[in-house]
Write a protein that holds these residues in place. Structure first.
Motif, PDB file in Angstrom:
ATOM      1  N   ARG A  20       0.823  -1.214   0.000  1.00  0.00           N
ATOM      2  CA  ARG A  20       0.000   0.000   0.000  1.00  0.00           C
ATOM      3  C   ARG A  20       0.857   1.263   0.000  1.00  0.00           C
ATOM      4  NH1 ARG A  20      -2.425  -2.816   4.305  1.00  0.00           N
ATOM      5  NH2 ARG A  20      -1.768  -1.187   5.751  1.00  0.00           N
ATOM      6  N   ASP A  21       1.982   1.210   0.736  1.00  0.00           N
ATOM      7  CA  ASP A  21       2.867   2.369   0.867  1.00  0.00           C
ATOM      8  C   ASP A  21       4.305   1.924   0.619  1.00  0.00           C
ATOM      9  OD1 ASP A  21       1.346   4.880   2.106  1.00  0.00           O
ATOM     10  OD2 ASP A  21       0.477   3.063   2.984  1.00  0.00           O
ATOM     11  N   ASN A  54       7.021   3.326   0.028  1.00  0.00           N
ATOM     12  CA  ASN A  54       8.122   4.138   0.552  1.00  0.00           C
ATOM     13  C   ASN A  54       8.295   4.043   2.065  1.00  0.00           C
ATOM     14  OD1 ASN A  54       8.801   5.173  -2.015  1.00  0.00           O
ATOM     15  ND2 ASN A  54       7.177   6.720  -1.849  1.00  0.00           N
ATOM     16  N   ILE A  55       7.464   3.260   2.738  1.00  0.00           N
ATOM     17  CA  ILE A  55       7.549   3.196   4.192  1.00  0.00           C
ATOM     18  C   ILE A  55       8.941   2.721   4.630  1.00  0.00           C
ATOM     19  CG2 ILE A  55       6.641   0.828   4.370  1.00  0.00           C
ATOM     20  CD1 ILE A  55       5.213   1.837   6.978  1.00  0.00           C
ATOM     21  N   MET A 110       5.494   7.220   9.489  1.00  0.00           N
ATOM     22  CA  MET A 110       4.043   7.029   9.409  1.00  0.00           C
ATOM     23  C   MET A 110       3.291   8.263   9.894  1.00  0.00           C
ATOM     24  SD  MET A 110       3.403   3.000  10.362  1.00  0.00           S
ATOM     25  CE  MET A 110       4.309   2.967  11.888  1.00  0.00           C
ATOM     26  N   ALA A 128       3.566  10.817   7.246  1.00  0.00           N
ATOM     27  CA  ALA A 128       2.715  10.457   6.102  1.00  0.00           C
ATOM     28  C   ALA A 128       1.252  10.784   6.358  1.00  0.00           C
ATOM     29  CB  ALA A 128       2.875   8.964   5.793  1.00  0.00           C
ATOM     30  N   CYS A 129       0.873  10.827   7.645  1.00  0.00           N
ATOM     31  CA  CYS A 129      -0.510  11.178   7.996  1.00  0.00           C
ATOM     32  C   CYS A 129      -0.706  12.685   8.126  1.00  0.00           C
ATOM     33  CB  CYS A 129      -0.907  10.484   9.298  1.00  0.00           C
ATOM     34  SG  CYS A 129      -1.101   8.686   9.146  1.00  0.00           S
ATOM     35  N   ARG A 132      -4.857   4.633   8.748  1.00  0.00           N
ATOM     36  CA  ARG A 132      -4.177   4.492   7.456  1.00  0.00           C
ATOM     37  C   ARG A 132      -3.397   3.188   7.336  1.00  0.00           C
ATOM     38  NH1 ARG A 132      -0.413   8.777   4.077  1.00  0.00           N
ATOM     39  NH2 ARG A 132       0.546   7.229   2.698  1.00  0.00           N
ATOM     40  N   PHE A 133      -2.708   2.789   8.422  1.00  0.00           N
ATOM     41  CA  PHE A 133      -1.797   1.653   8.323  1.00  0.00           C
ATOM     42  C   PHE A 133      -2.279   0.405   9.066  1.00  0.00           C
ATOM     43  CE2 PHE A 133       0.856   5.464   7.858  1.00  0.00           C
ATOM     44  CZ  PHE A 133       1.493   5.191   6.647  1.00  0.00           C
TER      45      PHE A 133
END
Length: 338
Positions: free
Chosen positions: A256-257, A259-260, A277, A280-281, A326-327
Protein backbone atom coordinates in the motif's frame (compact mmCIF):
# COMPACT_ATOMS: atom_id res chain seq x y z
CA UNK A 1 15.20 12.46 55.52
CA UNK A 2 13.57 15.74 54.54
CA UNK A 3 9.94 15.72 53.43
CA UNK A 4 9.05 18.61 51.11
CA UNK A 5 5.44 19.74 50.71
CA UNK A 6 3.64 21.32 47.76
CA UNK A 7 6.56 20.97 45.36
CA UNK A 8 6.17 22.15 41.76
CA UNK A 9 7.18 19.37 39.37
CA UNK A 10 7.41 21.63 36.32
CA UNK A 11 11.23 21.90 36.63
CA UNK A 12 11.46 18.12 37.05
CA UNK A 13 9.80 16.98 33.80
CA UNK A 14 11.42 17.73 30.45
CA UNK A 15 8.09 18.50 28.74
CA UNK A 16 7.73 21.39 31.21
CA UNK A 17 4.20 20.42 32.25
CA UNK A 18 2.59 22.02 35.32
CA UNK A 19 1.95 19.65 38.23
CA UNK A 20 2.64 19.59 41.95
CA UNK A 21 3.63 16.91 44.43
CA UNK A 22 1.76 16.94 47.74
CA UNK A 23 4.87 15.40 49.33
CA UNK A 24 8.34 14.79 47.88
CA UNK A 25 11.41 13.05 49.29
CA UNK A 26 14.84 13.31 47.64
CA UNK A 27 16.59 9.94 47.49
CA UNK A 28 20.39 10.13 47.58
CA UNK A 29 21.18 6.66 48.97
CA UNK A 30 19.75 3.24 49.84
CA UNK A 31 19.40 4.49 53.42
CA UNK A 32 16.98 7.22 52.29
CA UNK A 33 14.72 4.60 50.72
CA UNK A 34 14.80 2.51 53.90
CA UNK A 35 13.83 5.57 55.94
CA UNK A 36 10.80 6.02 53.70
CA UNK A 37 9.89 2.33 54.01
CA UNK A 38 10.23 2.43 57.81
CA UNK A 39 8.27 5.67 58.24
CA UNK A 40 4.94 4.98 59.99
CA UNK A 41 2.94 7.00 57.44
CA UNK A 42 5.07 7.31 54.31
CA UNK A 43 5.91 3.62 54.29
CA UNK A 44 2.26 2.76 53.57
CA UNK A 45 1.61 5.63 51.16
CA UNK A 46 1.35 5.09 47.37
CA UNK A 47 4.62 6.13 45.75
CA UNK A 48 5.73 7.58 42.42
CA UNK A 49 9.38 7.28 41.37
CA UNK A 50 10.74 10.28 39.46
CA UNK A 51 14.15 10.35 37.81
CA UNK A 52 15.01 12.95 35.19
CA UNK A 53 11.37 13.36 34.14
CA UNK A 54 12.26 12.69 30.50
CA UNK A 55 9.86 9.78 30.10
CA UNK A 56 6.73 10.99 31.83
CA UNK A 57 3.72 13.10 30.86
CA UNK A 58 2.13 14.65 33.95
CA UNK A 59 -1.60 15.21 33.47
CA UNK A 60 -2.45 15.96 37.12
CA UNK A 61 -1.07 16.88 40.51
CA UNK A 62 0.54 13.97 42.37
CA UNK A 63 -1.13 12.84 45.61
CA UNK A 64 1.35 9.95 45.74
CA UNK A 65 4.60 10.35 47.65
CA UNK A 66 7.10 11.38 44.96
CA UNK A 67 10.53 9.81 45.37
CA UNK A 68 12.93 12.09 43.46
CA UNK A 69 15.97 9.94 42.63
CA UNK A 70 19.21 11.88 43.09
CA UNK A 71 21.77 9.17 43.96
CA UNK A 72 25.22 10.50 42.90
CA UNK A 73 28.50 8.83 42.01
CA UNK A 74 30.68 7.65 39.13
CA UNK A 75 33.50 5.12 39.55
CA UNK A 76 35.36 2.19 38.05
CA UNK A 77 34.62 -0.87 40.20
CA UNK A 78 36.52 -3.63 38.38
CA UNK A 79 39.07 -4.28 35.66
CA UNK A 80 38.75 -7.68 34.00
CA UNK A 81 40.45 -9.23 31.01
CA UNK A 82 37.23 -9.01 29.01
CA UNK A 83 35.77 -5.71 30.27
CA UNK A 84 35.95 -2.69 32.54
CA UNK A 85 33.04 -2.40 34.97
CA UNK A 86 31.85 1.12 35.81
CA UNK A 87 29.18 2.09 38.33
CA UNK A 88 26.92 5.13 38.33
CA UNK A 89 24.43 6.44 40.86
CA UNK A 90 20.83 6.34 39.66
CA UNK A 91 20.54 10.12 39.82
CA UNK A 92 23.44 10.79 37.44
CA UNK A 93 22.38 12.22 34.07
CA UNK A 94 22.78 9.52 31.42
CA UNK A 95 24.76 11.72 29.02
CA UNK A 96 27.11 12.70 31.87
CA UNK A 97 27.91 9.00 32.36
CA UNK A 98 28.62 8.51 28.65
CA UNK A 99 30.88 11.57 28.52
CA UNK A 100 32.67 10.55 31.74
CA UNK A 101 33.48 7.05 30.46
CA UNK A 102 35.10 8.51 27.34
CA UNK A 103 37.05 11.00 29.45
CA UNK A 104 38.40 8.01 31.39
CA UNK A 105 39.44 6.33 28.13
CA UNK A 106 36.66 3.74 28.50
CA UNK A 107 34.64 3.45 25.27
CA UNK A 108 31.50 1.38 24.81
CA UNK A 109 28.54 3.71 25.47
CA UNK A 110 29.22 6.33 22.80
CA UNK A 111 26.32 5.32 20.52
CA UNK A 112 23.92 6.29 23.31
CA UNK A 113 25.20 9.85 23.77
CA UNK A 114 22.67 12.64 24.40
CA UNK A 115 19.83 10.32 25.43
CA UNK A 116 17.88 12.35 28.02
CA UNK A 117 17.14 11.10 31.52
CA UNK A 118 19.02 9.51 34.38
CA UNK A 119 21.11 6.38 34.78
CA UNK A 120 18.49 4.84 37.09
CA UNK A 121 15.77 5.19 34.46
CA UNK A 122 17.89 3.72 31.64
CA UNK A 123 17.27 0.03 32.47
CA UNK A 124 13.55 0.66 33.07
CA UNK A 125 13.09 1.80 29.48
CA UNK A 126 16.03 -0.22 28.12
CA UNK A 127 17.09 2.96 26.36
CA UNK A 128 19.01 2.67 23.14
CA UNK A 129 20.16 4.42 20.01
CA UNK A 130 22.19 3.80 16.86
CA UNK A 131 22.46 0.05 17.19
CA UNK A 132 23.02 -0.25 20.95
CA UNK A 133 20.74 -0.70 23.97
CA UNK A 134 21.35 -0.67 27.71
CA UNK A 135 20.81 -4.43 27.85
CA UNK A 136 23.91 -4.83 25.65
CA UNK A 137 26.12 -3.19 28.27
CA UNK A 138 24.42 -3.87 31.61
CA UNK A 139 26.48 -5.79 34.16
CA UNK A 140 24.16 -5.56 37.18
CA UNK A 141 22.10 -3.08 39.20
CA UNK A 142 21.02 -2.51 42.79
CA UNK A 143 17.43 -1.99 43.86
CA UNK A 144 15.81 -1.30 47.21
CA UNK A 145 12.53 -3.10 47.86
CA UNK A 146 9.74 -0.64 48.76
CA UNK A 147 8.12 -3.13 51.16
CA UNK A 148 11.06 -4.71 52.97
CA UNK A 149 13.75 -2.04 52.51
CA UNK A 150 16.23 -4.73 51.45
CA UNK A 151 18.86 -4.00 48.81
CA UNK A 152 18.74 -6.59 46.02
CA UNK A 153 21.18 -6.94 43.13
CA UNK A 154 19.71 -7.93 39.77
CA UNK A 155 21.52 -9.30 36.72
CA UNK A 156 20.58 -8.84 33.05
CA UNK A 157 18.75 -12.16 32.75
CA UNK A 158 16.49 -11.09 35.64
CA UNK A 159 15.51 -7.81 33.98
CA UNK A 160 13.33 -9.26 31.17
CA UNK A 161 14.60 -6.72 28.67
CA UNK A 162 12.67 -6.04 25.48
CA UNK A 163 12.35 -3.17 23.03
CA UNK A 164 11.95 -0.15 25.36
CA UNK A 165 10.74 -2.59 27.98
CA UNK A 166 11.88 -4.37 31.14
CA UNK A 167 10.65 -6.09 34.29
CA UNK A 168 10.65 -2.64 35.94
CA UNK A 169 7.71 -1.61 33.74
CA UNK A 170 5.86 -4.82 34.53
CA UNK A 171 6.26 -7.19 37.50
CA UNK A 172 8.47 -4.79 39.48
CA UNK A 173 6.69 -1.55 38.53
CA UNK A 174 6.42 0.62 41.63
CA UNK A 175 7.83 -2.13 43.85
CA UNK A 176 11.48 -1.12 44.03
CA UNK A 177 13.86 1.79 43.51
CA UNK A 178 16.97 1.42 41.36
CA UNK A 179 19.85 3.11 43.21
CA UNK A 180 23.03 2.09 41.34
CA UNK A 181 23.77 0.62 37.92
CA UNK A 182 26.93 -1.10 36.69
CA UNK A 183 27.94 -1.32 33.03
CA UNK A 184 30.29 -3.69 31.22
CA UNK A 185 32.54 -1.92 28.71
CA UNK A 186 34.02 -4.70 26.55
CA UNK A 187 37.72 -5.28 25.82
CA UNK A 188 38.80 -4.97 23.11
CA UNK A 189 36.49 -2.16 22.03
CA UNK A 190 34.65 -2.70 18.75
CA UNK A 191 32.69 0.13 17.10
CA UNK A 192 28.96 -0.33 16.46
CA UNK A 193 28.45 1.22 13.02
CA UNK A 194 25.65 -0.67 11.28
CA UNK A 195 23.17 2.20 11.42
CA UNK A 196 22.18 4.30 8.42
CA UNK A 197 22.94 7.70 9.96
CA UNK A 198 26.41 6.57 11.04
CA UNK A 199 27.08 5.06 7.61
CA UNK A 200 26.18 8.44 6.11
CA UNK A 201 28.65 10.16 8.45
CA UNK A 202 31.39 7.75 7.35
CA UNK A 203 30.60 8.46 3.71
CA UNK A 204 30.51 12.24 4.26
CA UNK A 205 33.79 12.37 6.18
CA UNK A 206 35.65 9.56 4.44
CA UNK A 207 36.42 8.16 7.89
CA UNK A 208 35.51 4.47 7.77
CA UNK A 209 37.35 3.55 10.98
CA UNK A 210 36.11 6.12 13.54
CA UNK A 211 37.28 5.96 17.12
CA UNK A 212 34.86 6.13 20.04
CA UNK A 213 35.19 9.90 20.49
CA UNK A 214 34.38 10.45 16.82
CA UNK A 215 31.28 8.24 17.07
CA UNK A 216 30.25 10.18 20.19
CA UNK A 217 30.62 13.47 18.31
CA UNK A 218 28.69 12.12 15.31
CA UNK A 219 25.83 10.88 17.48
CA UNK A 220 25.64 14.21 19.31
CA UNK A 221 25.54 16.03 15.97
CA UNK A 222 22.88 13.72 14.50
CA UNK A 223 20.65 13.89 17.57
CA UNK A 224 21.01 17.67 17.92
CA UNK A 225 19.95 18.13 14.30
CA UNK A 226 16.85 15.96 14.73
CA UNK A 227 15.73 16.51 18.31
CA UNK A 228 15.02 19.76 20.17
CA UNK A 229 16.89 20.59 23.37
CA UNK A 230 14.40 20.13 26.28
CA UNK A 231 15.95 23.18 27.95
CA UNK A 232 14.73 25.26 24.99
CA UNK A 233 11.62 23.38 23.78
CA UNK A 234 9.87 21.03 26.19
CA UNK A 235 9.79 17.42 24.96
CA UNK A 236 10.50 13.82 25.98
CA UNK A 237 12.44 12.80 22.88
CA UNK A 238 10.87 10.07 20.74
CA UNK A 239 7.23 9.92 21.82
CA UNK A 240 6.18 6.66 20.15
CA UNK A 241 7.84 3.27 19.85
CA UNK A 242 8.73 2.05 16.38
CA UNK A 243 6.22 -0.78 15.90
CA UNK A 244 7.48 -4.30 15.18
CA UNK A 245 5.41 -6.37 12.73
CA UNK A 246 5.60 -9.76 11.06
CA UNK A 247 7.13 -10.16 7.60
CA UNK A 248 3.65 -10.72 6.20
CA UNK A 249 2.29 -7.53 7.79
CA UNK A 250 5.27 -5.62 6.46
CA UNK A 251 4.68 -6.89 2.93
CA UNK A 252 1.03 -5.85 3.13
CA UNK A 253 1.94 -2.33 4.25
CA UNK A 254 4.66 -2.01 1.60
CA UNK A 255 2.11 -3.01 -1.03
CA UNK A 256 0.00 0.00 0.00
CA UNK A 257 2.87 2.37 0.87
CA UNK A 258 6.05 1.32 -0.99
CA UNK A 259 8.12 4.14 0.55
CA UNK A 260 7.55 3.20 4.19
CA UNK A 261 10.82 3.06 6.13
CA UNK A 262 11.37 -0.40 7.61
CA UNK A 263 14.24 -2.37 9.14
CA UNK A 264 14.68 -6.17 9.27
CA UNK A 265 15.09 -7.66 12.74
CA UNK A 266 17.21 -10.73 13.62
CA UNK A 267 14.09 -12.84 14.33
CA UNK A 268 12.59 -12.23 10.87
CA UNK A 269 10.19 -9.49 11.97
CA UNK A 270 10.40 -5.88 10.77
CA UNK A 271 10.57 -2.59 12.65
CA UNK A 272 8.60 0.25 11.05
CA UNK A 273 9.58 3.90 11.38
CA UNK A 274 6.82 5.48 13.47
CA UNK A 275 8.03 8.97 12.57
CA UNK A 276 7.61 8.25 8.86
CA UNK A 277 4.04 7.03 9.41
CA UNK A 278 3.13 10.08 11.49
CA UNK A 279 4.59 12.36 8.83
CA UNK A 280 2.72 10.46 6.10
CA UNK A 281 -0.51 11.18 8.00
CA UNK A 282 0.23 14.91 7.80
CA UNK A 283 0.99 15.60 11.43
CA UNK A 284 4.45 17.17 11.21
CA UNK A 285 4.26 20.75 12.48
CA UNK A 286 0.60 20.46 13.57
CA UNK A 287 -0.63 21.66 16.97
CA UNK A 288 -3.47 20.88 19.37
CA UNK A 289 -3.79 23.50 22.09
CA UNK A 290 -0.22 24.26 23.14
CA UNK A 291 1.19 20.82 22.28
CA UNK A 292 2.56 20.14 18.82
CA UNK A 293 4.51 17.83 16.52
CA UNK A 294 8.09 18.94 15.96
CA UNK A 295 8.75 20.38 12.50
CA UNK A 296 12.05 18.52 12.04
CA UNK A 297 11.01 15.10 13.37
CA UNK A 298 7.42 13.86 13.50
CA UNK A 299 8.28 11.31 16.20
CA UNK A 300 8.77 14.14 18.70
CA UNK A 301 5.93 15.99 20.41
CA UNK A 302 6.78 19.40 21.86
CA UNK A 303 5.54 22.05 24.25
CA UNK A 304 4.76 25.16 22.20
CA UNK A 305 4.63 27.12 25.45
CA UNK A 306 2.14 26.71 28.28
CA UNK A 307 1.05 23.18 27.37
CA UNK A 308 -0.75 21.03 29.93
CA UNK A 309 -0.72 17.27 30.13
CA UNK A 310 -4.24 16.81 28.81
CA UNK A 311 -3.29 18.61 25.57
CA UNK A 312 -0.34 16.27 25.05
CA UNK A 313 -2.60 13.31 25.75
CA UNK A 314 -5.21 14.54 23.24
CA UNK A 315 -2.57 15.11 20.55
CA UNK A 316 -1.02 11.68 21.10
CA UNK A 317 -4.40 9.95 20.84
CA UNK A 318 -5.27 11.83 17.65
CA UNK A 319 -1.98 10.74 16.06
CA UNK A 320 -2.58 7.14 17.12
CA UNK A 321 -6.02 7.16 15.52
CA UNK A 322 -4.66 8.63 12.26
CA UNK A 323 -1.89 6.07 11.99
CA UNK A 324 -4.25 3.22 12.84
CA UNK A 325 -6.75 4.40 10.25
CA UNK A 326 -4.18 4.49 7.46
CA UNK A 327 -1.80 1.65 8.32
CA UNK A 328 -3.76 -0.58 10.71
CA UNK A 329 -0.96 -0.14 13.25
CA UNK A 330 -1.61 1.04 16.80
CA UNK A 331 1.36 3.16 17.93
CA UNK A 332 2.45 2.74 21.55
CA UNK A 333 3.60 5.79 23.50
CA UNK A 334 7.07 5.58 25.07
CA UNK A 335 6.51 7.97 28.01
CA UNK A 336 4.35 7.08 30.98
CA UNK A 337 1.11 9.08 31.09
CA UNK A 338 0.27 9.90 34.70
Amino acid sequence: MQIETGVSLKPYNTFGLPAAAVHLVRITSDADVRQVVDHPELGKAPKFILGGGSNVILTRDMPELVLKIEVPGLRVVAERDDATIVEAGAGVAWHSLVAWTLDQGLPGLENMALIPGTVGASPVQNVGAYGLEVKDRLESLDTVDLVTGRTVTLWPDQCAFGYRDSVFKRALAGKCVITRVRFRLPKPWQPVLGYLDLERKMAETGNHAPDARTIFDWVCSIRSAKLPDPAVIGNVGSFFKNPVVTAEQCRDIIARDPNIVHYPMPDGSFKLAAGWMIDACGWKGKTIGHAGVYEKQALVLVNRGGAVGSEVQTLARAIQESVYGRFGIRLEAEPLMV
